[in-house]
Design a protein around this motif. Structure first.
Motif, PDB file in Angstrom:
ATOM      1  N   LEU A 150       0.855  -1.192   0.000  1.00 45.08           N
ATOM      2  CA  LEU A 150       0.000   0.000   0.000  1.00 45.08           C
ATOM      3  C   LEU A 150       0.888   1.238   0.000  1.00 45.08           C
ATOM      4  O   LEU A 150       1.986   1.201   0.550  1.00 45.08           O
ATOM      5  N   PRO A 151       0.416   2.354  -0.570  1.00 44.21           N
ATOM      6  CA  PRO A 151       1.260   3.549  -0.604  1.00 44.21           C
ATOM      7  C   PRO A 151       1.266   4.305   0.729  1.00 44.21           C
ATOM      8  O   PRO A 151       0.285   4.330   1.459  1.00 44.21           O
ATOM      9  N   ALA A 152       2.406   4.900   1.019  1.00 47.63           N
ATOM     10  CA  ALA A 152       2.510   5.879   2.108  1.00 47.63           C
ATOM     11  C   ALA A 152       2.529   7.256   1.454  1.00 47.63           C
ATOM     12  O   ALA A 152       2.958   7.409   0.306  1.00 47.63           O
ATOM     13  N   ARG A 153       2.044   8.261   2.187  1.00 41.75           N
ATOM     14  CA  ARG A 153       1.924   9.610   1.635  1.00 41.75           C
ATOM     15  C   ARG A 153       2.557  10.647   2.554  1.00 41.75           C
ATOM     16  O   ARG A 153       2.857  10.365   3.712  1.00 41.75           O
ATOM     17  N   PHE A 154       2.733  11.839   1.998  1.00 39.34           N
ATOM     18  CA  PHE A 154       3.307  12.948   2.742  1.00 39.34           C
ATOM     19  C   PHE A 154       2.669  13.086   4.124  1.00 39.34           C
ATOM     20  O   PHE A 154       1.451  13.020   4.265  1.00 39.34           O
ATOM     21  N   ASP A 155       3.514  13.244   5.132  1.00 38.88           N
ATOM     22  CA  ASP A 155       3.160  13.491   6.530  1.00 38.88           C
ATOM     23  C   ASP A 155       2.627  12.259   7.263  1.00 38.88           C
ATOM     24  O   ASP A 155       2.245  12.359   8.423  1.00 38.88           O
ATOM     25  N   ASP A 156       2.613  11.105   6.615  1.00 39.62           N
ATOM     26  CA  ASP A 156       2.233   9.880   7.328  1.00 39.62           C
ATOM     27  C   ASP A 156       3.231   9.597   8.448  1.00 39.62           C
ATOM     28  O   ASP A 156       4.429   9.855   8.299  1.00 39.62           O
ATOM     29  N   GLU A 157       2.726   9.043   9.520  1.00 40.17           N
ATOM     30  CA  GLU A 157       3.575   8.533  10.592  1.00 40.17           C
ATOM     31  C   GLU A 157       3.629   7.023  10.429  1.00 40.17           C
ATOM     32  O   GLU A 157       2.606   6.343  10.522  1.00 40.17           O
ATOM     33  N   LEU A 158       4.820   6.523  10.155  1.00 35.42           N
ATOM     34  CA  LEU A 158       5.019   5.100   9.895  1.00 35.42           C
ATOM     35  C   LEU A 158       5.842   4.482  11.014  1.00 35.42           C
ATOM     36  O   LEU A 158       6.519   5.183  11.759  1.00 35.42           O
ATOM     37  N   LEU A 159       5.793   3.184  11.075  1.00 35.63           N
ATOM     38  CA  LEU A 159       6.599   2.440  12.034  1.00 35.63           C
ATOM     39  C   LEU A 159       7.281   1.303  11.278  1.00 35.63           C
ATOM     40  O   LEU A 159       6.613   0.564  10.535  1.00 35.63           O
ATOM     41  N   VAL A 160       8.596   1.188  11.439  1.00 34.29           N
ATOM     42  CA  VAL A 160       9.336   0.079  10.841  1.00 34.29           C
ATOM     43  C   VAL A 160       9.564  -0.957  11.938  1.00 34.29           C
ATOM     44  O   VAL A 160      10.134  -0.644  12.977  1.00 34.29           O
ATOM     45  N   ARG A 161       9.096  -2.179  11.687  1.00 33.13           N
ATOM     46  CA  ARG A 161       9.297  -3.287  12.636  1.00 33.13           C
ATOM     47  C   ARG A 161      10.363  -4.217  12.070  1.00 33.13           C
ATOM     48  O   ARG A 161      10.255  -4.653  10.925  1.00 33.13           O
ATOM     49  N   ILE A 218       6.894  -2.174   7.198  1.00 29.68           N
ATOM     50  CA  ILE A 218       6.553  -0.773   7.431  1.00 29.68           C
ATOM     51  C   ILE A 218       5.045  -0.713   7.548  1.00 29.68           C
ATOM     52  O   ILE A 218       4.321  -1.186   6.657  1.00 29.68           O
ATOM     53  N   VAL A 219       4.581  -0.156   8.659  1.00 27.93           N
ATOM     54  CA  VAL A 219       3.146  -0.098   8.927  1.00 27.93           C
ATOM     55  C   VAL A 219       2.705   1.330   9.189  1.00 27.93           C
ATOM     56  O   VAL A 219       3.479   2.174   9.622  1.00 27.93           O
ATOM     57  N   ARG A 220       1.433   1.562   8.899  1.00 26.01           N
ATOM     58  CA  ARG A 220       0.753   2.808   9.262  1.00 26.01           C
ATOM     59  C   ARG A 220      -0.491   2.361  10.010  1.00 26.01           C
ATOM     60  O   ARG A 220      -1.415   1.805   9.410  1.00 26.01           O
ATOM     61  N   GLY A 221      -0.461   2.547  11.336  1.00 32.00           N
ATOM     62  CA  GLY A 221      -1.557   2.017  12.143  1.00 32.00           C
ATOM     63  C   GLY A 221      -1.557   0.509  12.047  1.00 32.00           C
ATOM     64  O   GLY A 221      -0.542  -0.137  12.261  1.00 32.00           O
ATOM     65  N   ASP A 222      -2.696  -0.061  11.654  1.00 31.31           N
ATOM     66  CA  ASP A 222      -2.811  -1.511  11.505  1.00 31.31           C
ATOM     67  C   ASP A 222      -2.504  -1.989  10.083  1.00 31.31           C
ATOM     68  O   ASP A 222      -2.455  -3.183   9.832  1.00 31.31           O
ATOM     69  N   ALA A 223      -2.286  -1.056   9.170  1.00 31.74           N
ATOM     70  CA  ALA A 223      -2.074  -1.420   7.763  1.00 31.74           C
ATOM     71  C   ALA A 223      -0.596  -1.666   7.473  1.00 31.74           C
ATOM     72  O   ALA A 223       0.254  -0.819   7.763  1.00 31.74           O
ATOM     73  N   VAL A 224      -0.305  -2.821   6.899  1.00 29.27           N
ATOM     74  CA  VAL A 224       1.058  -3.136   6.471  1.00 29.27           C
ATOM     75  C   VAL A 224       1.234  -2.592   5.051  1.00 29.27           C
ATOM     76  O   VAL A 224       0.511  -2.973   4.134  1.00 29.27           O
ATOM     77  N   LEU A 225       2.208  -1.671   4.894  1.00 23.84           N
ATOM     78  CA  LEU A 225       2.432  -1.025   3.599  1.00 23.84           C
ATOM     79  C   LEU A 225       3.536  -1.692   2.790  1.00 23.84           C
ATOM     80  O   LEU A 225       3.504  -1.675   1.560  1.00 23.84           O
ATOM     81  N   PHE A 226       4.512  -2.239   3.487  1.00 28.57           N
ATOM     82  CA  PHE A 226       5.726  -2.739   2.846  1.00 28.57           C
ATOM     83  C   PHE A 226       6.277  -3.884   3.683  1.00 28.57           C
ATOM     84  O   PHE A 226       6.248  -3.825   4.912  1.00 28.57           O
ATOM     85  N   GLN A 227       6.764  -4.928   3.012  1.00 28.87           N
ATOM     86  CA  GLN A 227       7.391  -6.058   3.704  1.00 28.87           C
ATOM     87  C   GLN A 227       8.683  -6.409   2.985  1.00 28.87           C
ATOM     88  O   GLN A 227       8.724  -6.393   1.748  1.00 28.87           O
ATOM     89  N   ALA A 228       9.709  -6.744   3.776  1.00 27.79           N
ATOM     90  CA  ALA A 228      10.985  -7.140   3.179  1.00 27.79           C
ATOM     91  C   ALA A 228      11.634  -8.239   3.998  1.00 27.79           C
ATOM     92  O   ALA A 228      11.486  -8.285   5.216  1.00 27.79           O
ATOM     93  N   GLU A 229      12.323  -9.118   3.288  1.00 24.16           N
ATOM     94  CA  GLU A 229      13.225 -10.070   3.909  1.00 24.16           C
ATOM     95  C   GLU A 229      14.623  -9.634   3.503  1.00 24.16           C
ATOM     96  O   GLU A 229      14.901  -9.455   2.312  1.00 24.16           O
TER      97      GLU A 229
END
Length: 134
Positions: free
Chosen positions: A66-77, A94-105
């Motif tokens: 999912l896309p992240a946008r300007f001024d979003d507060e994200l969390l990298v786990r 990388i998550v925004r709230g409960d939404a997972v935007l990006f996943q990497a191994e």
């Protein structure tokens, strides 16, 4: 052991469509890994200066969900998936709230000057598996 790292999306992080440019997700997870290693008490500068070795990314497999946008507060786990004598395998989301935007191994290796592989010392493998202060 999970590590979390907050990221705020700045205007400079976005593309013409107003969403985070794809390569910046890799920058966010790199910052989170550096912060995680520091939180373990591993001094990468001292490791390079004393032993002549550094950590390097060998492989990244990424999914943009999912896309992240300007001024979003994200969390990298960041989570450890596996540790061997020579490799550290991590998962990073990388998550925004409960939404997972990006996943990497991500596979990280330790290399000596000139690019030769170097084993992960036992004390570093222990630090990765044991939460700080135990």
């Amino acid at each position: 052991m999970d590590h979390t790292f907050p990221v705020r999306v700045y205007y400079e992080d976005t593309d013409m469509g107003g969403i985070v440019y794809y390569a910046n997700y890799l920058r966010y997870i790199e910052r989170a890994r550096s912060d995680w290693v520091r939180s373990l008490g591993i001094d990468q500068n001292a490791m390079r200066e004393k032993d002549g070795v550094v950590f390097a990314v060998r492989r990244v497999a990424a999914e943009y969900l999912l896309p992240a946008r300007f001024d979003d507060e994200l969390l990298v786990r960041t989570r450890v998936k596996a540790v061997t004598g020579a490799r550290l395998m991590l998962t990073q989301d990388i998550v925004r709230g409960d939404a997972v935007l990006f996943q990497a191994e991500v596979t990280v290796v330790r290399i000596a000057e000139g690019g030769a592989p170097a084993r992960l010392p036992a004390n570093i493998r222990r630090q990765i598996h044991e939460p700080r202060g135990q």
